[in-house]
Design an enzyme around this catalytic site. Structure first.
Site, mmCIF file in Angstrom:
data_model
loop_
_atom_site.group_PDB
_atom_site.id
_atom_site.type_symbol
_atom_site.label_atom_id
_atom_site.label_comp_id
_atom_site.label_asym_id
_atom_site.label_seq_id
_atom_site.Cartn_x
_atom_site.Cartn_y
_atom_site.Cartn_z
ATOM 1 C CB CYS A 80 -0.971 -0.010 1.129
ATOM 2 S SG CYS A 80 -0.225 0.023 2.749
ATOM 3 C CB THR A 81 0.304 5.080 0.480
ATOM 4 O OG1 THR A 81 -0.860 4.608 -0.279
ATOM 5 C CG2 THR A 81 0.985 6.211 0.016
#
Ligand SMILES: [Zn+2]
Ligand SMILES: [Zn+2]
Length: 345
Positions: A199-200
């Site tokens: 994810c980020t």
């Protein structure tokens, strides 16, 4: 003692410009048991306000999730402050690659039920039994393995402008919604495939990896520090960059450039473009991708309808808006039938 933000975004912007000091955009998170999140929240607000921190910080019984900016010359003070908090000592700080002094214009520290809205009942599984953390080099090797299922744990508007090669990017609006969809799609591979996720900044995978292990997936891996840290390691160690496009971020910048490739299209004309914007009609505020020529043509609006509305006197606009809420539009309605070229990933 001041415990809440008092300046408007415009006042703050002017102050930042007048100060002329370089600011750093930083994010970090930590899962930890907090007995009294309200007390911790107030403690943070006072300290961060003193340190001229701006940003969005969520505090919950389960920990802290922070996206913020700070004057570069106060970084060491900030770091020392965090080091004095036992569960934040030596915490990894994700420092943005592309800096923008105005990435945040307010300081908001909020107490929430959770630091990420995951919709999970944490009592039913062991949240500390997480997937194996891998660095950029290990991740690069893993995602070339034919026995790997690589899942992007982010939402459609994030993955549309950038994602890893070979990644599956579920077409979802929220993290919460993505968890069962992903499980259902790959449940037959609990034993025979490696489940690799990213994810980020890593926070969503912390919970998701534990959840999938609980659901019976045997081999679960997560990219440590997410795309932000991956990009840093790839640059520093000269590794091959397997991320294509831009990294969507949750501040005024909206995205960070990673490679030169543009993988998305303007939602209005279909030309290659990966710049997100919010519709200039405040009653709409739709998040979408718009190229420079459409920006000019529609005056920053998502549609002709919205463009017509912003020509009206402000009072008229307010009347039209009465009784309508737009908060869901900001990300959710990144899907609108008016956007002909919105790709469903
Ligand atoms: Zn366009
Ligand atoms: Zn609009």
């Amino acid at each position: 003692m001041q415990l809440y933000n008092k300046l408007s975004a415009e006042e703050r912007r002017t102050m930042i410009r007048e100060a002329g000091k370089e600011r750093l955009t930083i994010s970090f998170y930590q899962y930890a048991r907090l007995g009294n999140p309200e007390l911790f929240r107030n403690h943070l607000f006072v300290a961060f306000d003193n340190l001229e921190v701006l940003g969005r910080i969520y505090v919950a019984h389960e920990g802290i999730n922070a996206q913020l900016s700070i004057p570069a010359d106060r970084f060491m003070e900030f770091k020392n402050f965090l080091d004095d908090i036992y569960f934040l000592k030596d915490i990894r700080l994700n420092i943005a690659r592309e800096q923008d002094n105005e990435s945040f214009l307010k300081l908001k520290v909020k107490v929430r039920n959770k630091i990420v809205a995951d919709g999970l009942n944490d009592e039913t599984f062991d949240v500390t039994n997480k997937g194996q953390h891998v660095n950029a080099e290990q991740f690069n090797a893993l995602i070339e393995d034919p026995n790997t299922i690589l899942v992007d744990m982010r939402n459609h508007y994030e993955t549309e402008i950038g994602h890893f090669k070979n990644a599956w990017t579920p077409d979802v609006d929220t993290f919460r919604e993505s968890l069962p969809i992903i499980e259902n799609e790959i449940k037959q591979h609990k034993e025979d495939k490696k489940l690799v996720m990213y994810c980020t900044g890593g926070i969503r995978c912390e919970k998701a990896s534990a959840y999938y292990k609980h659901k019976g997936f045997k081999d679960v891996y997560q990219l440590e520090g997410g795309i932000i840290e991956y990009h840093r390691q790839v640059t520093e160690k000269g590794l091959e960059n397997k991320f294509r496009g831009k990294n969507f971020v949750f501040d005024q910048r909206l995205s960070e450039k990673i490679g030169d490739e543009v993988i998305a299209n303007c939602h209005q004309c279909g030309e290659p473009c990966d710049t997100h914007t919010n519709c200039a009609n405040d009653a709409c505020h739709l998040l979408f991708i718009q190229c420079d020529s459409c920006k000019e043509k529609y005056e920053n609006c998502c549609s002709q309808e919205c463009n017509d509305i912003i020509q009206l006197p402000l009072e008229e606009q307010k009347k039209l808006r009465a009784g309508h809420y737009n908060s869901n539009n900001i990300f959710k309605k990144g899907k609108s039938e008016k956007l002909k070229f919105k790709k469903h990933v």
